[in-house]
Design an enzyme around this catalytic site. Structure first.
Site, PDB file in Angstrom:
ATOM      1  N   GLU A  90       0.883  -1.172   0.000  1.00 35.01           N
ATOM      2  CA  GLU A  90       0.000   0.000   0.000  1.00 35.01           C
ATOM      3  C   GLU A  90       0.915   1.214   0.000  1.00 35.01           C
ATOM      4  OE1 GLU A  90      -1.643   3.110   0.468  1.00 35.01           O
ATOM      5  OE2 GLU A  90      -1.791   2.662   2.606  1.00 35.01           O
TER       6      GLU A  90
ATOM      7  N   CYS B 140      -2.319   8.475   3.919  1.00 33.49           N
ATOM      8  CA  CYS B 140      -2.324   8.167   2.491  1.00 33.49           C
ATOM      9  C   CYS B 140      -3.684   8.452   1.876  1.00 33.49           C
ATOM     10  CB  CYS B 140      -1.917   6.723   2.246  1.00 33.49           C
ATOM     11  SG  CYS B 140      -2.918   5.515   3.135  1.00 33.49           S
TER      12      CYS B 140
END
Length: 394
Positions: free
Chosen positions: A166, A200
């Protein structure tokens, strides 16, 4: 204390860690059952899952409790063992998690705590011939490096390594002309500046269609200026210091870039002592500007004008990332089109683009946002398992 989370953010971080443990603990029971297979006359057939082996967990500093716990628990609950390398700036939270695992009865050697800088051991762990999988959350550049190195078969290695990555985003909130502008402004500010924008999933681009651009910008500036910056141990402070000096310097450099690429309408300064950066808003930013393309990972929001919804959607999709996004809109045809064409792994309508809930919002992105792992979803544990098919003649 380690990374400067407010009480609200720290509480959410801890609650999410608990949710991961609960969710993965229940999900593994489903995977422990035999898979249904098509009956074949004269045979007794089975299909079941096995663990992969020894894995490496490389965790980020921004969710030092939740993401580290989730990544580690998913690997362990599926029967693997783990070398767990927490972020070098958050080793104590990881140590406390390790203590809890041991207190809960996890056998020695199942999780192996390795606090150190990634530059010291990262390549060694990823390259090692006995590493079966790497579970990583962090920056694009480090993730790409891991993906590339893990693909190389080392002498004595007898499997292809699996990488779960990720790698961040350049997330956009799109506001259409019939949107609730008050709600859109509140959602954008919360998404952009929660935990100082160090997520994020944070909104770093706000894209508004021409008819509402000016009004929305004014609301965003007003709400941004109302945020209290200071010691987040005091509940009245919504925004605290960024994680460390390197973060501070990187964000400050991007703000200087932004001064050349857009019109500064809020923030832009720093405050000390400590690594405090004011929530910063740049208006009239070109969609191809650096501050509209590169992940800053700080409290910096680029506001971009779009001619219409078609243009807004093209701008939203116009980066190499594809993690989260949101659309504020009442028009059903635009919502349905965004459902199909807004190319992100996690899309939200008429709400902020942060705050994915375990089980409810399986989390992971497209393109350079990673391998679309969908943490907290029903498919996630499959990433740490391999299926074996057995057939017996009867």
């Amino acid at each position: 204390h380690e990374v400067g989370k407010s009480w609200a953010e720290a509480d959410a971080d801890t609650a999410e860690a608990i949710d991961f443990l609960e969710f993965y603990g229940r999900e593994v029971l489903r995977y422990d059952e035999l898979n249904p297979v098509t009956p074949i006359p004269g045979e007794r057939n089975q299909a079941f899952y096995l663990p992969l082996g020894v894995g490496v967990v490389i965790a980020p500093w921004n969710f030092p409790c939740a993401i580290l716990t989730g990544m580690t628990a998913a690997a362990v609950v599926t029967g693997n063992t783990v070398v767990m390398k927490p972020a070098s700036s958050a080793p104590v939270i990881a140590y406390r998690m390790m203590e809890i695992f041991e207190e809960a009865g996890l056998p020695p050697g199942v999780v192996n705590y390795l606090p150190c800088a990634g530059g010291e051991v990262g390549d060694y762990l990823v390259d090692h011939r006995l590493t079966r999988f790497v579970s990583f959350t962090g920056s694009r550049d480090v993730g790409v490096r891991i993906y590339e190195r893990a693909a190389k078969v080392q002498p004595g290695q007898i499997w292809l390594k699996r990488v779960v990555a990720e790698m961040g985003g350049k997330d956009a909130i799109v506001v259409d002309e019939d949107a609730d502008l008050e709600a859109a402004a509140a959602g954008a500010v919360a998404s952009a500046f929660g935990f100082q924008g160090q997520k994020c999933s944070a909104c770093s681009r706000l894209i508004a269609t021409a008819p509402v651009y000016g009004r929305l910008l004014n609301l965003v500036v007003e709400k941004t200026r109302a945020l209290a910056l200071g010691d987040v141990r005091k509940p009245e402070h919504a925004i605290g210091a960024v994680a460390d000096e390197s973060q501070f310097r990187k964000i400050r450099d991007y703000i200087e870039v932004g001064r050349k690429e857009g019109r500064l309408v809020a923030g832009g300064g720093t405050k000390g002592p400590g690594w405090f950066v004011e929530p910063t808003v740049f208006a009239d930013v070109d969609p191809k500007a650096r501050i509209a393309q590169e992940e800053i990972f700080g409290p910096v929001l680029a506001v971009i004008a779009a001619k219409d919804f078609d243009d807004a959607l093209a701008i939203a999709n116009g980066t190499e990332y594809g993690l989260t996004g949101a659309l504020y809109c009442r028009k059903r045809e635009h919502i349905e089109r965004a459902r199909r064409e807004f190319h992100v792994g996690n899309l939200y309508f008429n709400r902020k683009c942060t705050g994915a809930m375990v089980g409810g919002h399986p989390f992971g992105g497209f393109n350079m946002s990673g391998t679309d792992s969908k943490a907290g979803g029903r498919d996630y544990l499959l990433l740490f398992l391999q299926m074996k098919s057995v057939s017996e003649k009867v």
